[in-house]
Design a protein around this motif. Structure first.
Motif, PDB file in Angstrom:
ATOM      1  N   UNK A 122      30.787  62.079  20.391  1.00  0.00           N
ATOM      2  CA  UNK A 122      29.907  61.596  21.530  1.00  0.00           C
ATOM      3  C   UNK A 122      28.359  61.520  21.175  1.00  0.00           C
ATOM      4  N   UNK A 151      27.388  58.908  19.263  1.00  0.00           N
ATOM      5  CA  UNK A 151      27.357  57.718  19.913  1.00  0.00           C
ATOM      6  C   UNK A 151      26.205  57.691  20.851  1.00  0.00           C
ATOM      7  N   UNK A 159      25.957  59.393  23.731  1.00  0.00           N
ATOM      8  CA  UNK A 159      26.529  59.452  24.964  1.00  0.00           C
ATOM      9  C   UNK A 159      26.054  60.920  25.757  1.00  0.00           C
ATOM     10  N   UNK A 212      32.529  51.549  18.634  1.00  0.00           N
ATOM     11  CA  UNK A 212      33.527  52.486  19.010  1.00  0.00           C
ATOM     12  C   UNK A 212      34.803  52.071  19.769  1.00  0.00           C
TER      13      UNK A 212
END
Lengths: 233, 264
Positions: free
Chosen positions: A50, A53, A55, A71
């Motif tokens: 995460x 990414x 996030x 992803x």
């Protein structure tokens, strides 16, 4: 950033509610690497993914990536009964492009385009999800345990497919998995998350790597697949 | 039948039904796909609090409810994403809050007339031109929003994790959708009332999901089923002198049962 690298992480730390999950980790992944990410449940694999990414907010440290990331999340996070045609789903990433082009052909899903997503088998749905991610022309592809709950034959086909995509498209692939038995057959590197740290080694040395991170407890991870006999001893 | 269409109240009811039916089913399909069906119920109950507030303060009840539910929709987003309540608990909290507020206000203010209870059960046959104007504006807003953001909404419903990575404004799109959902519900109260609002959002979507082969088809079939159910309800309730809201919902359930037989 070194031109050879696809991902560079420097002095990265992440805490969740005052508990440190990752403590000052640094590593780099080269372009075209096919990396297996392993580690016990709760070791921080998903957190690491995460973070890559982007996030998760409020991290310390630097993450550099060359190009875009696609992803594919865990199978259980996907609504397998979603009421759309495969064509509609692929069009999410493909406005003017040819839906019968390279990506669709290389994944052998030409004949699925007009079918409904919910009527496909698990393996076919996976291939559609990969096609969707490839249509965004990523430089890096991250997959989070997409083979959980899939039978062994389908799993092996999936690994072969990843290897092919990795070769054909010069794609860097990171693959979160519990299935440590097959890593040396298909992957180039292993990234092991444990004790809030990250270690990378050649995929051939996966067992040694697991030993060095988890000591004798590494069987806990190992026993999920393939090695039931070994565990009984 | 033709004679019936000459009545002005009937023309208003049919026009209102058309607008409300299309809007609520367009919103309903994505609510169902996002597993937020109950959110409709929650907003409807919250809007009862807003309507009561409007009555007490002497403001337009529907407009007050619009404002009230819009704030509630942002509140529920905070409860789920910032305070980390479970989605359905946050929905239950909002639902009880709206209903409790309405009961207190109705109890405290003696001058409230019995009219407020018409909002509980809906009355499409008494819909005003002002309500129709609101309904048209909301339908236009929803259509514009869908026209420009259909793919992003689709992506977010299909897989929110991937959508968040691929579209930087996924969160904003989701928030606007919830806001549109809230105002759609306020106007849909006119058709079936607060107690049956979920039916209007969910049943047409279920019919669409059963009979369609694609998401676009789902949206179209749901809209048609919704309008058909509303019209059947209006006519049946008129001829047999039954409550309109309940009859509309029963017609929709009838259509749903037929859809089960069509595609077993």
């Amino acid at each position: 950033m070194n031109k050879k690298n696809s991902i560079e992480v420097k002095n990265l730390s992440f805490s969740y509610q005052e508990e440190t999950i990752l403590d000052n980790i640094s590593f780099s992944i080269e372009k075209k690497d096919l990396v297996a990410i392993i580690g016990h449940n709760g070791s921080g694999k998903s957190t690491l993914v995460k973070l890559l990414l982007n996030l998760l907010p409020s991290k310390k440290g630097i993450i550099k990536t060359s190009g875009s990331i696609a992803y594919i999340p865990q199978k259980f996070n996907q609504d397998i009964n979603f009421p759309a045609k495969v064509k509609e789903i692929l069009e999410l990433e493909c406005c003017d492009c040819d839906l019968r082009g390279d990506v669709v052909k290389s994944l052998s899903i030409e004949n699925l385009i007009d079918k409904q997503f919910k009527n496909l088998s698990g393996g076919q749905q996976q291939r559609v999800m990969i096609a969707l991610s490839l249509l965004s022309n990523p430089n890096i592809l991250i997959l989070d345990e997409p083979t959980v709950g899939v039978d062994t034959t389908t799993q092996e086909e999936f690994y072969k497919l990843l290897k092919k995509i990795n070769k054909d498209r010069d794609l860097t692939i990171l693959f979160v998995t519990h299935d440590t038995g097959m890593i040396s057959n298909y992957f180039t590197k292993t990234l092991c998350v444990g004790n809030k740290e990250v270690h990378i080694d050649n995929a051939k040395n996966t067992n040694t790597l697991l030993h060095s991170v988890y000591g004798d407890n590494f069987h806990e991870l190992h026993h999920h697949h393939h090695n039931h006999e070994e565990n009984k001893k | 039948m033709i004679e019936l269409l000459q009545y002005e109240f009937m023309q208003r009811a049919l026009l209102g039904g058309l607008l409300i039916g299309i809007t609520s089913s367009l919103i309903g399909v994505f609510l169902v796909l996002k597993r937020l069906s109950l959110l409709g119920d929650s907003f409807a109950h919250a809007s009862f609090g807003g309507i009561a507030l409007g009555f007490v303060l002497g403001w337009n009840p529907l407009l007050t409810a619009f404002g009230f539910v819009s704030i509630a929709s942002l509140g529920i987003d905070r409860l789920i994403n910032k305070i980390k309540l479970y989605g359905e608990s946050a929905i239950a909290l909002l639902l009880s809050f709206g209903m409790a507020l309405a009961l207190i206000l109705i109890g405290a203010a003696d001058k409230i007339n019995a009219n407020i209870f018409s909002y509980l059960f809906g009355s499409l046959l008494t819909i005003s031109y002002q309500d129709i104007m609101f309904a048209s504006i909301i339908l236009v807003l929803v259509l514009i929003f869908y026209y420009f953001n259909y793919k992003k909404l689709f992506y977010s419903a299909f897989n929110r994790e991937i959508a968040l990575i691929r579209n930087k404004n996924t969160k904003i799109i989701d928030k606007i959708f919830i806001l549109l959902c809230a105002i759609t519900i306020v106007i849909s109260i006119r058709a079936v009332g607060i107690l049956l609002i979920s039916a209007l959002l969910v049943i047409p979507s279920l019919i669409g999901l059963r009979l369609s082969n694609s998401l676009k088809q789902t949206l179209m079939i749901s809209s048609c089923a919704s309008v058909l159910g509303i019209y059947l309800g209006i006519f049946i309730s008129y001829y047999f002198d039954l409550p309109t809201g309940g009859t509309i919902v029963m017609s929709l359930i009838g259509l749903f049962l037929i859809s089960i037989f069509i595609k077993k």
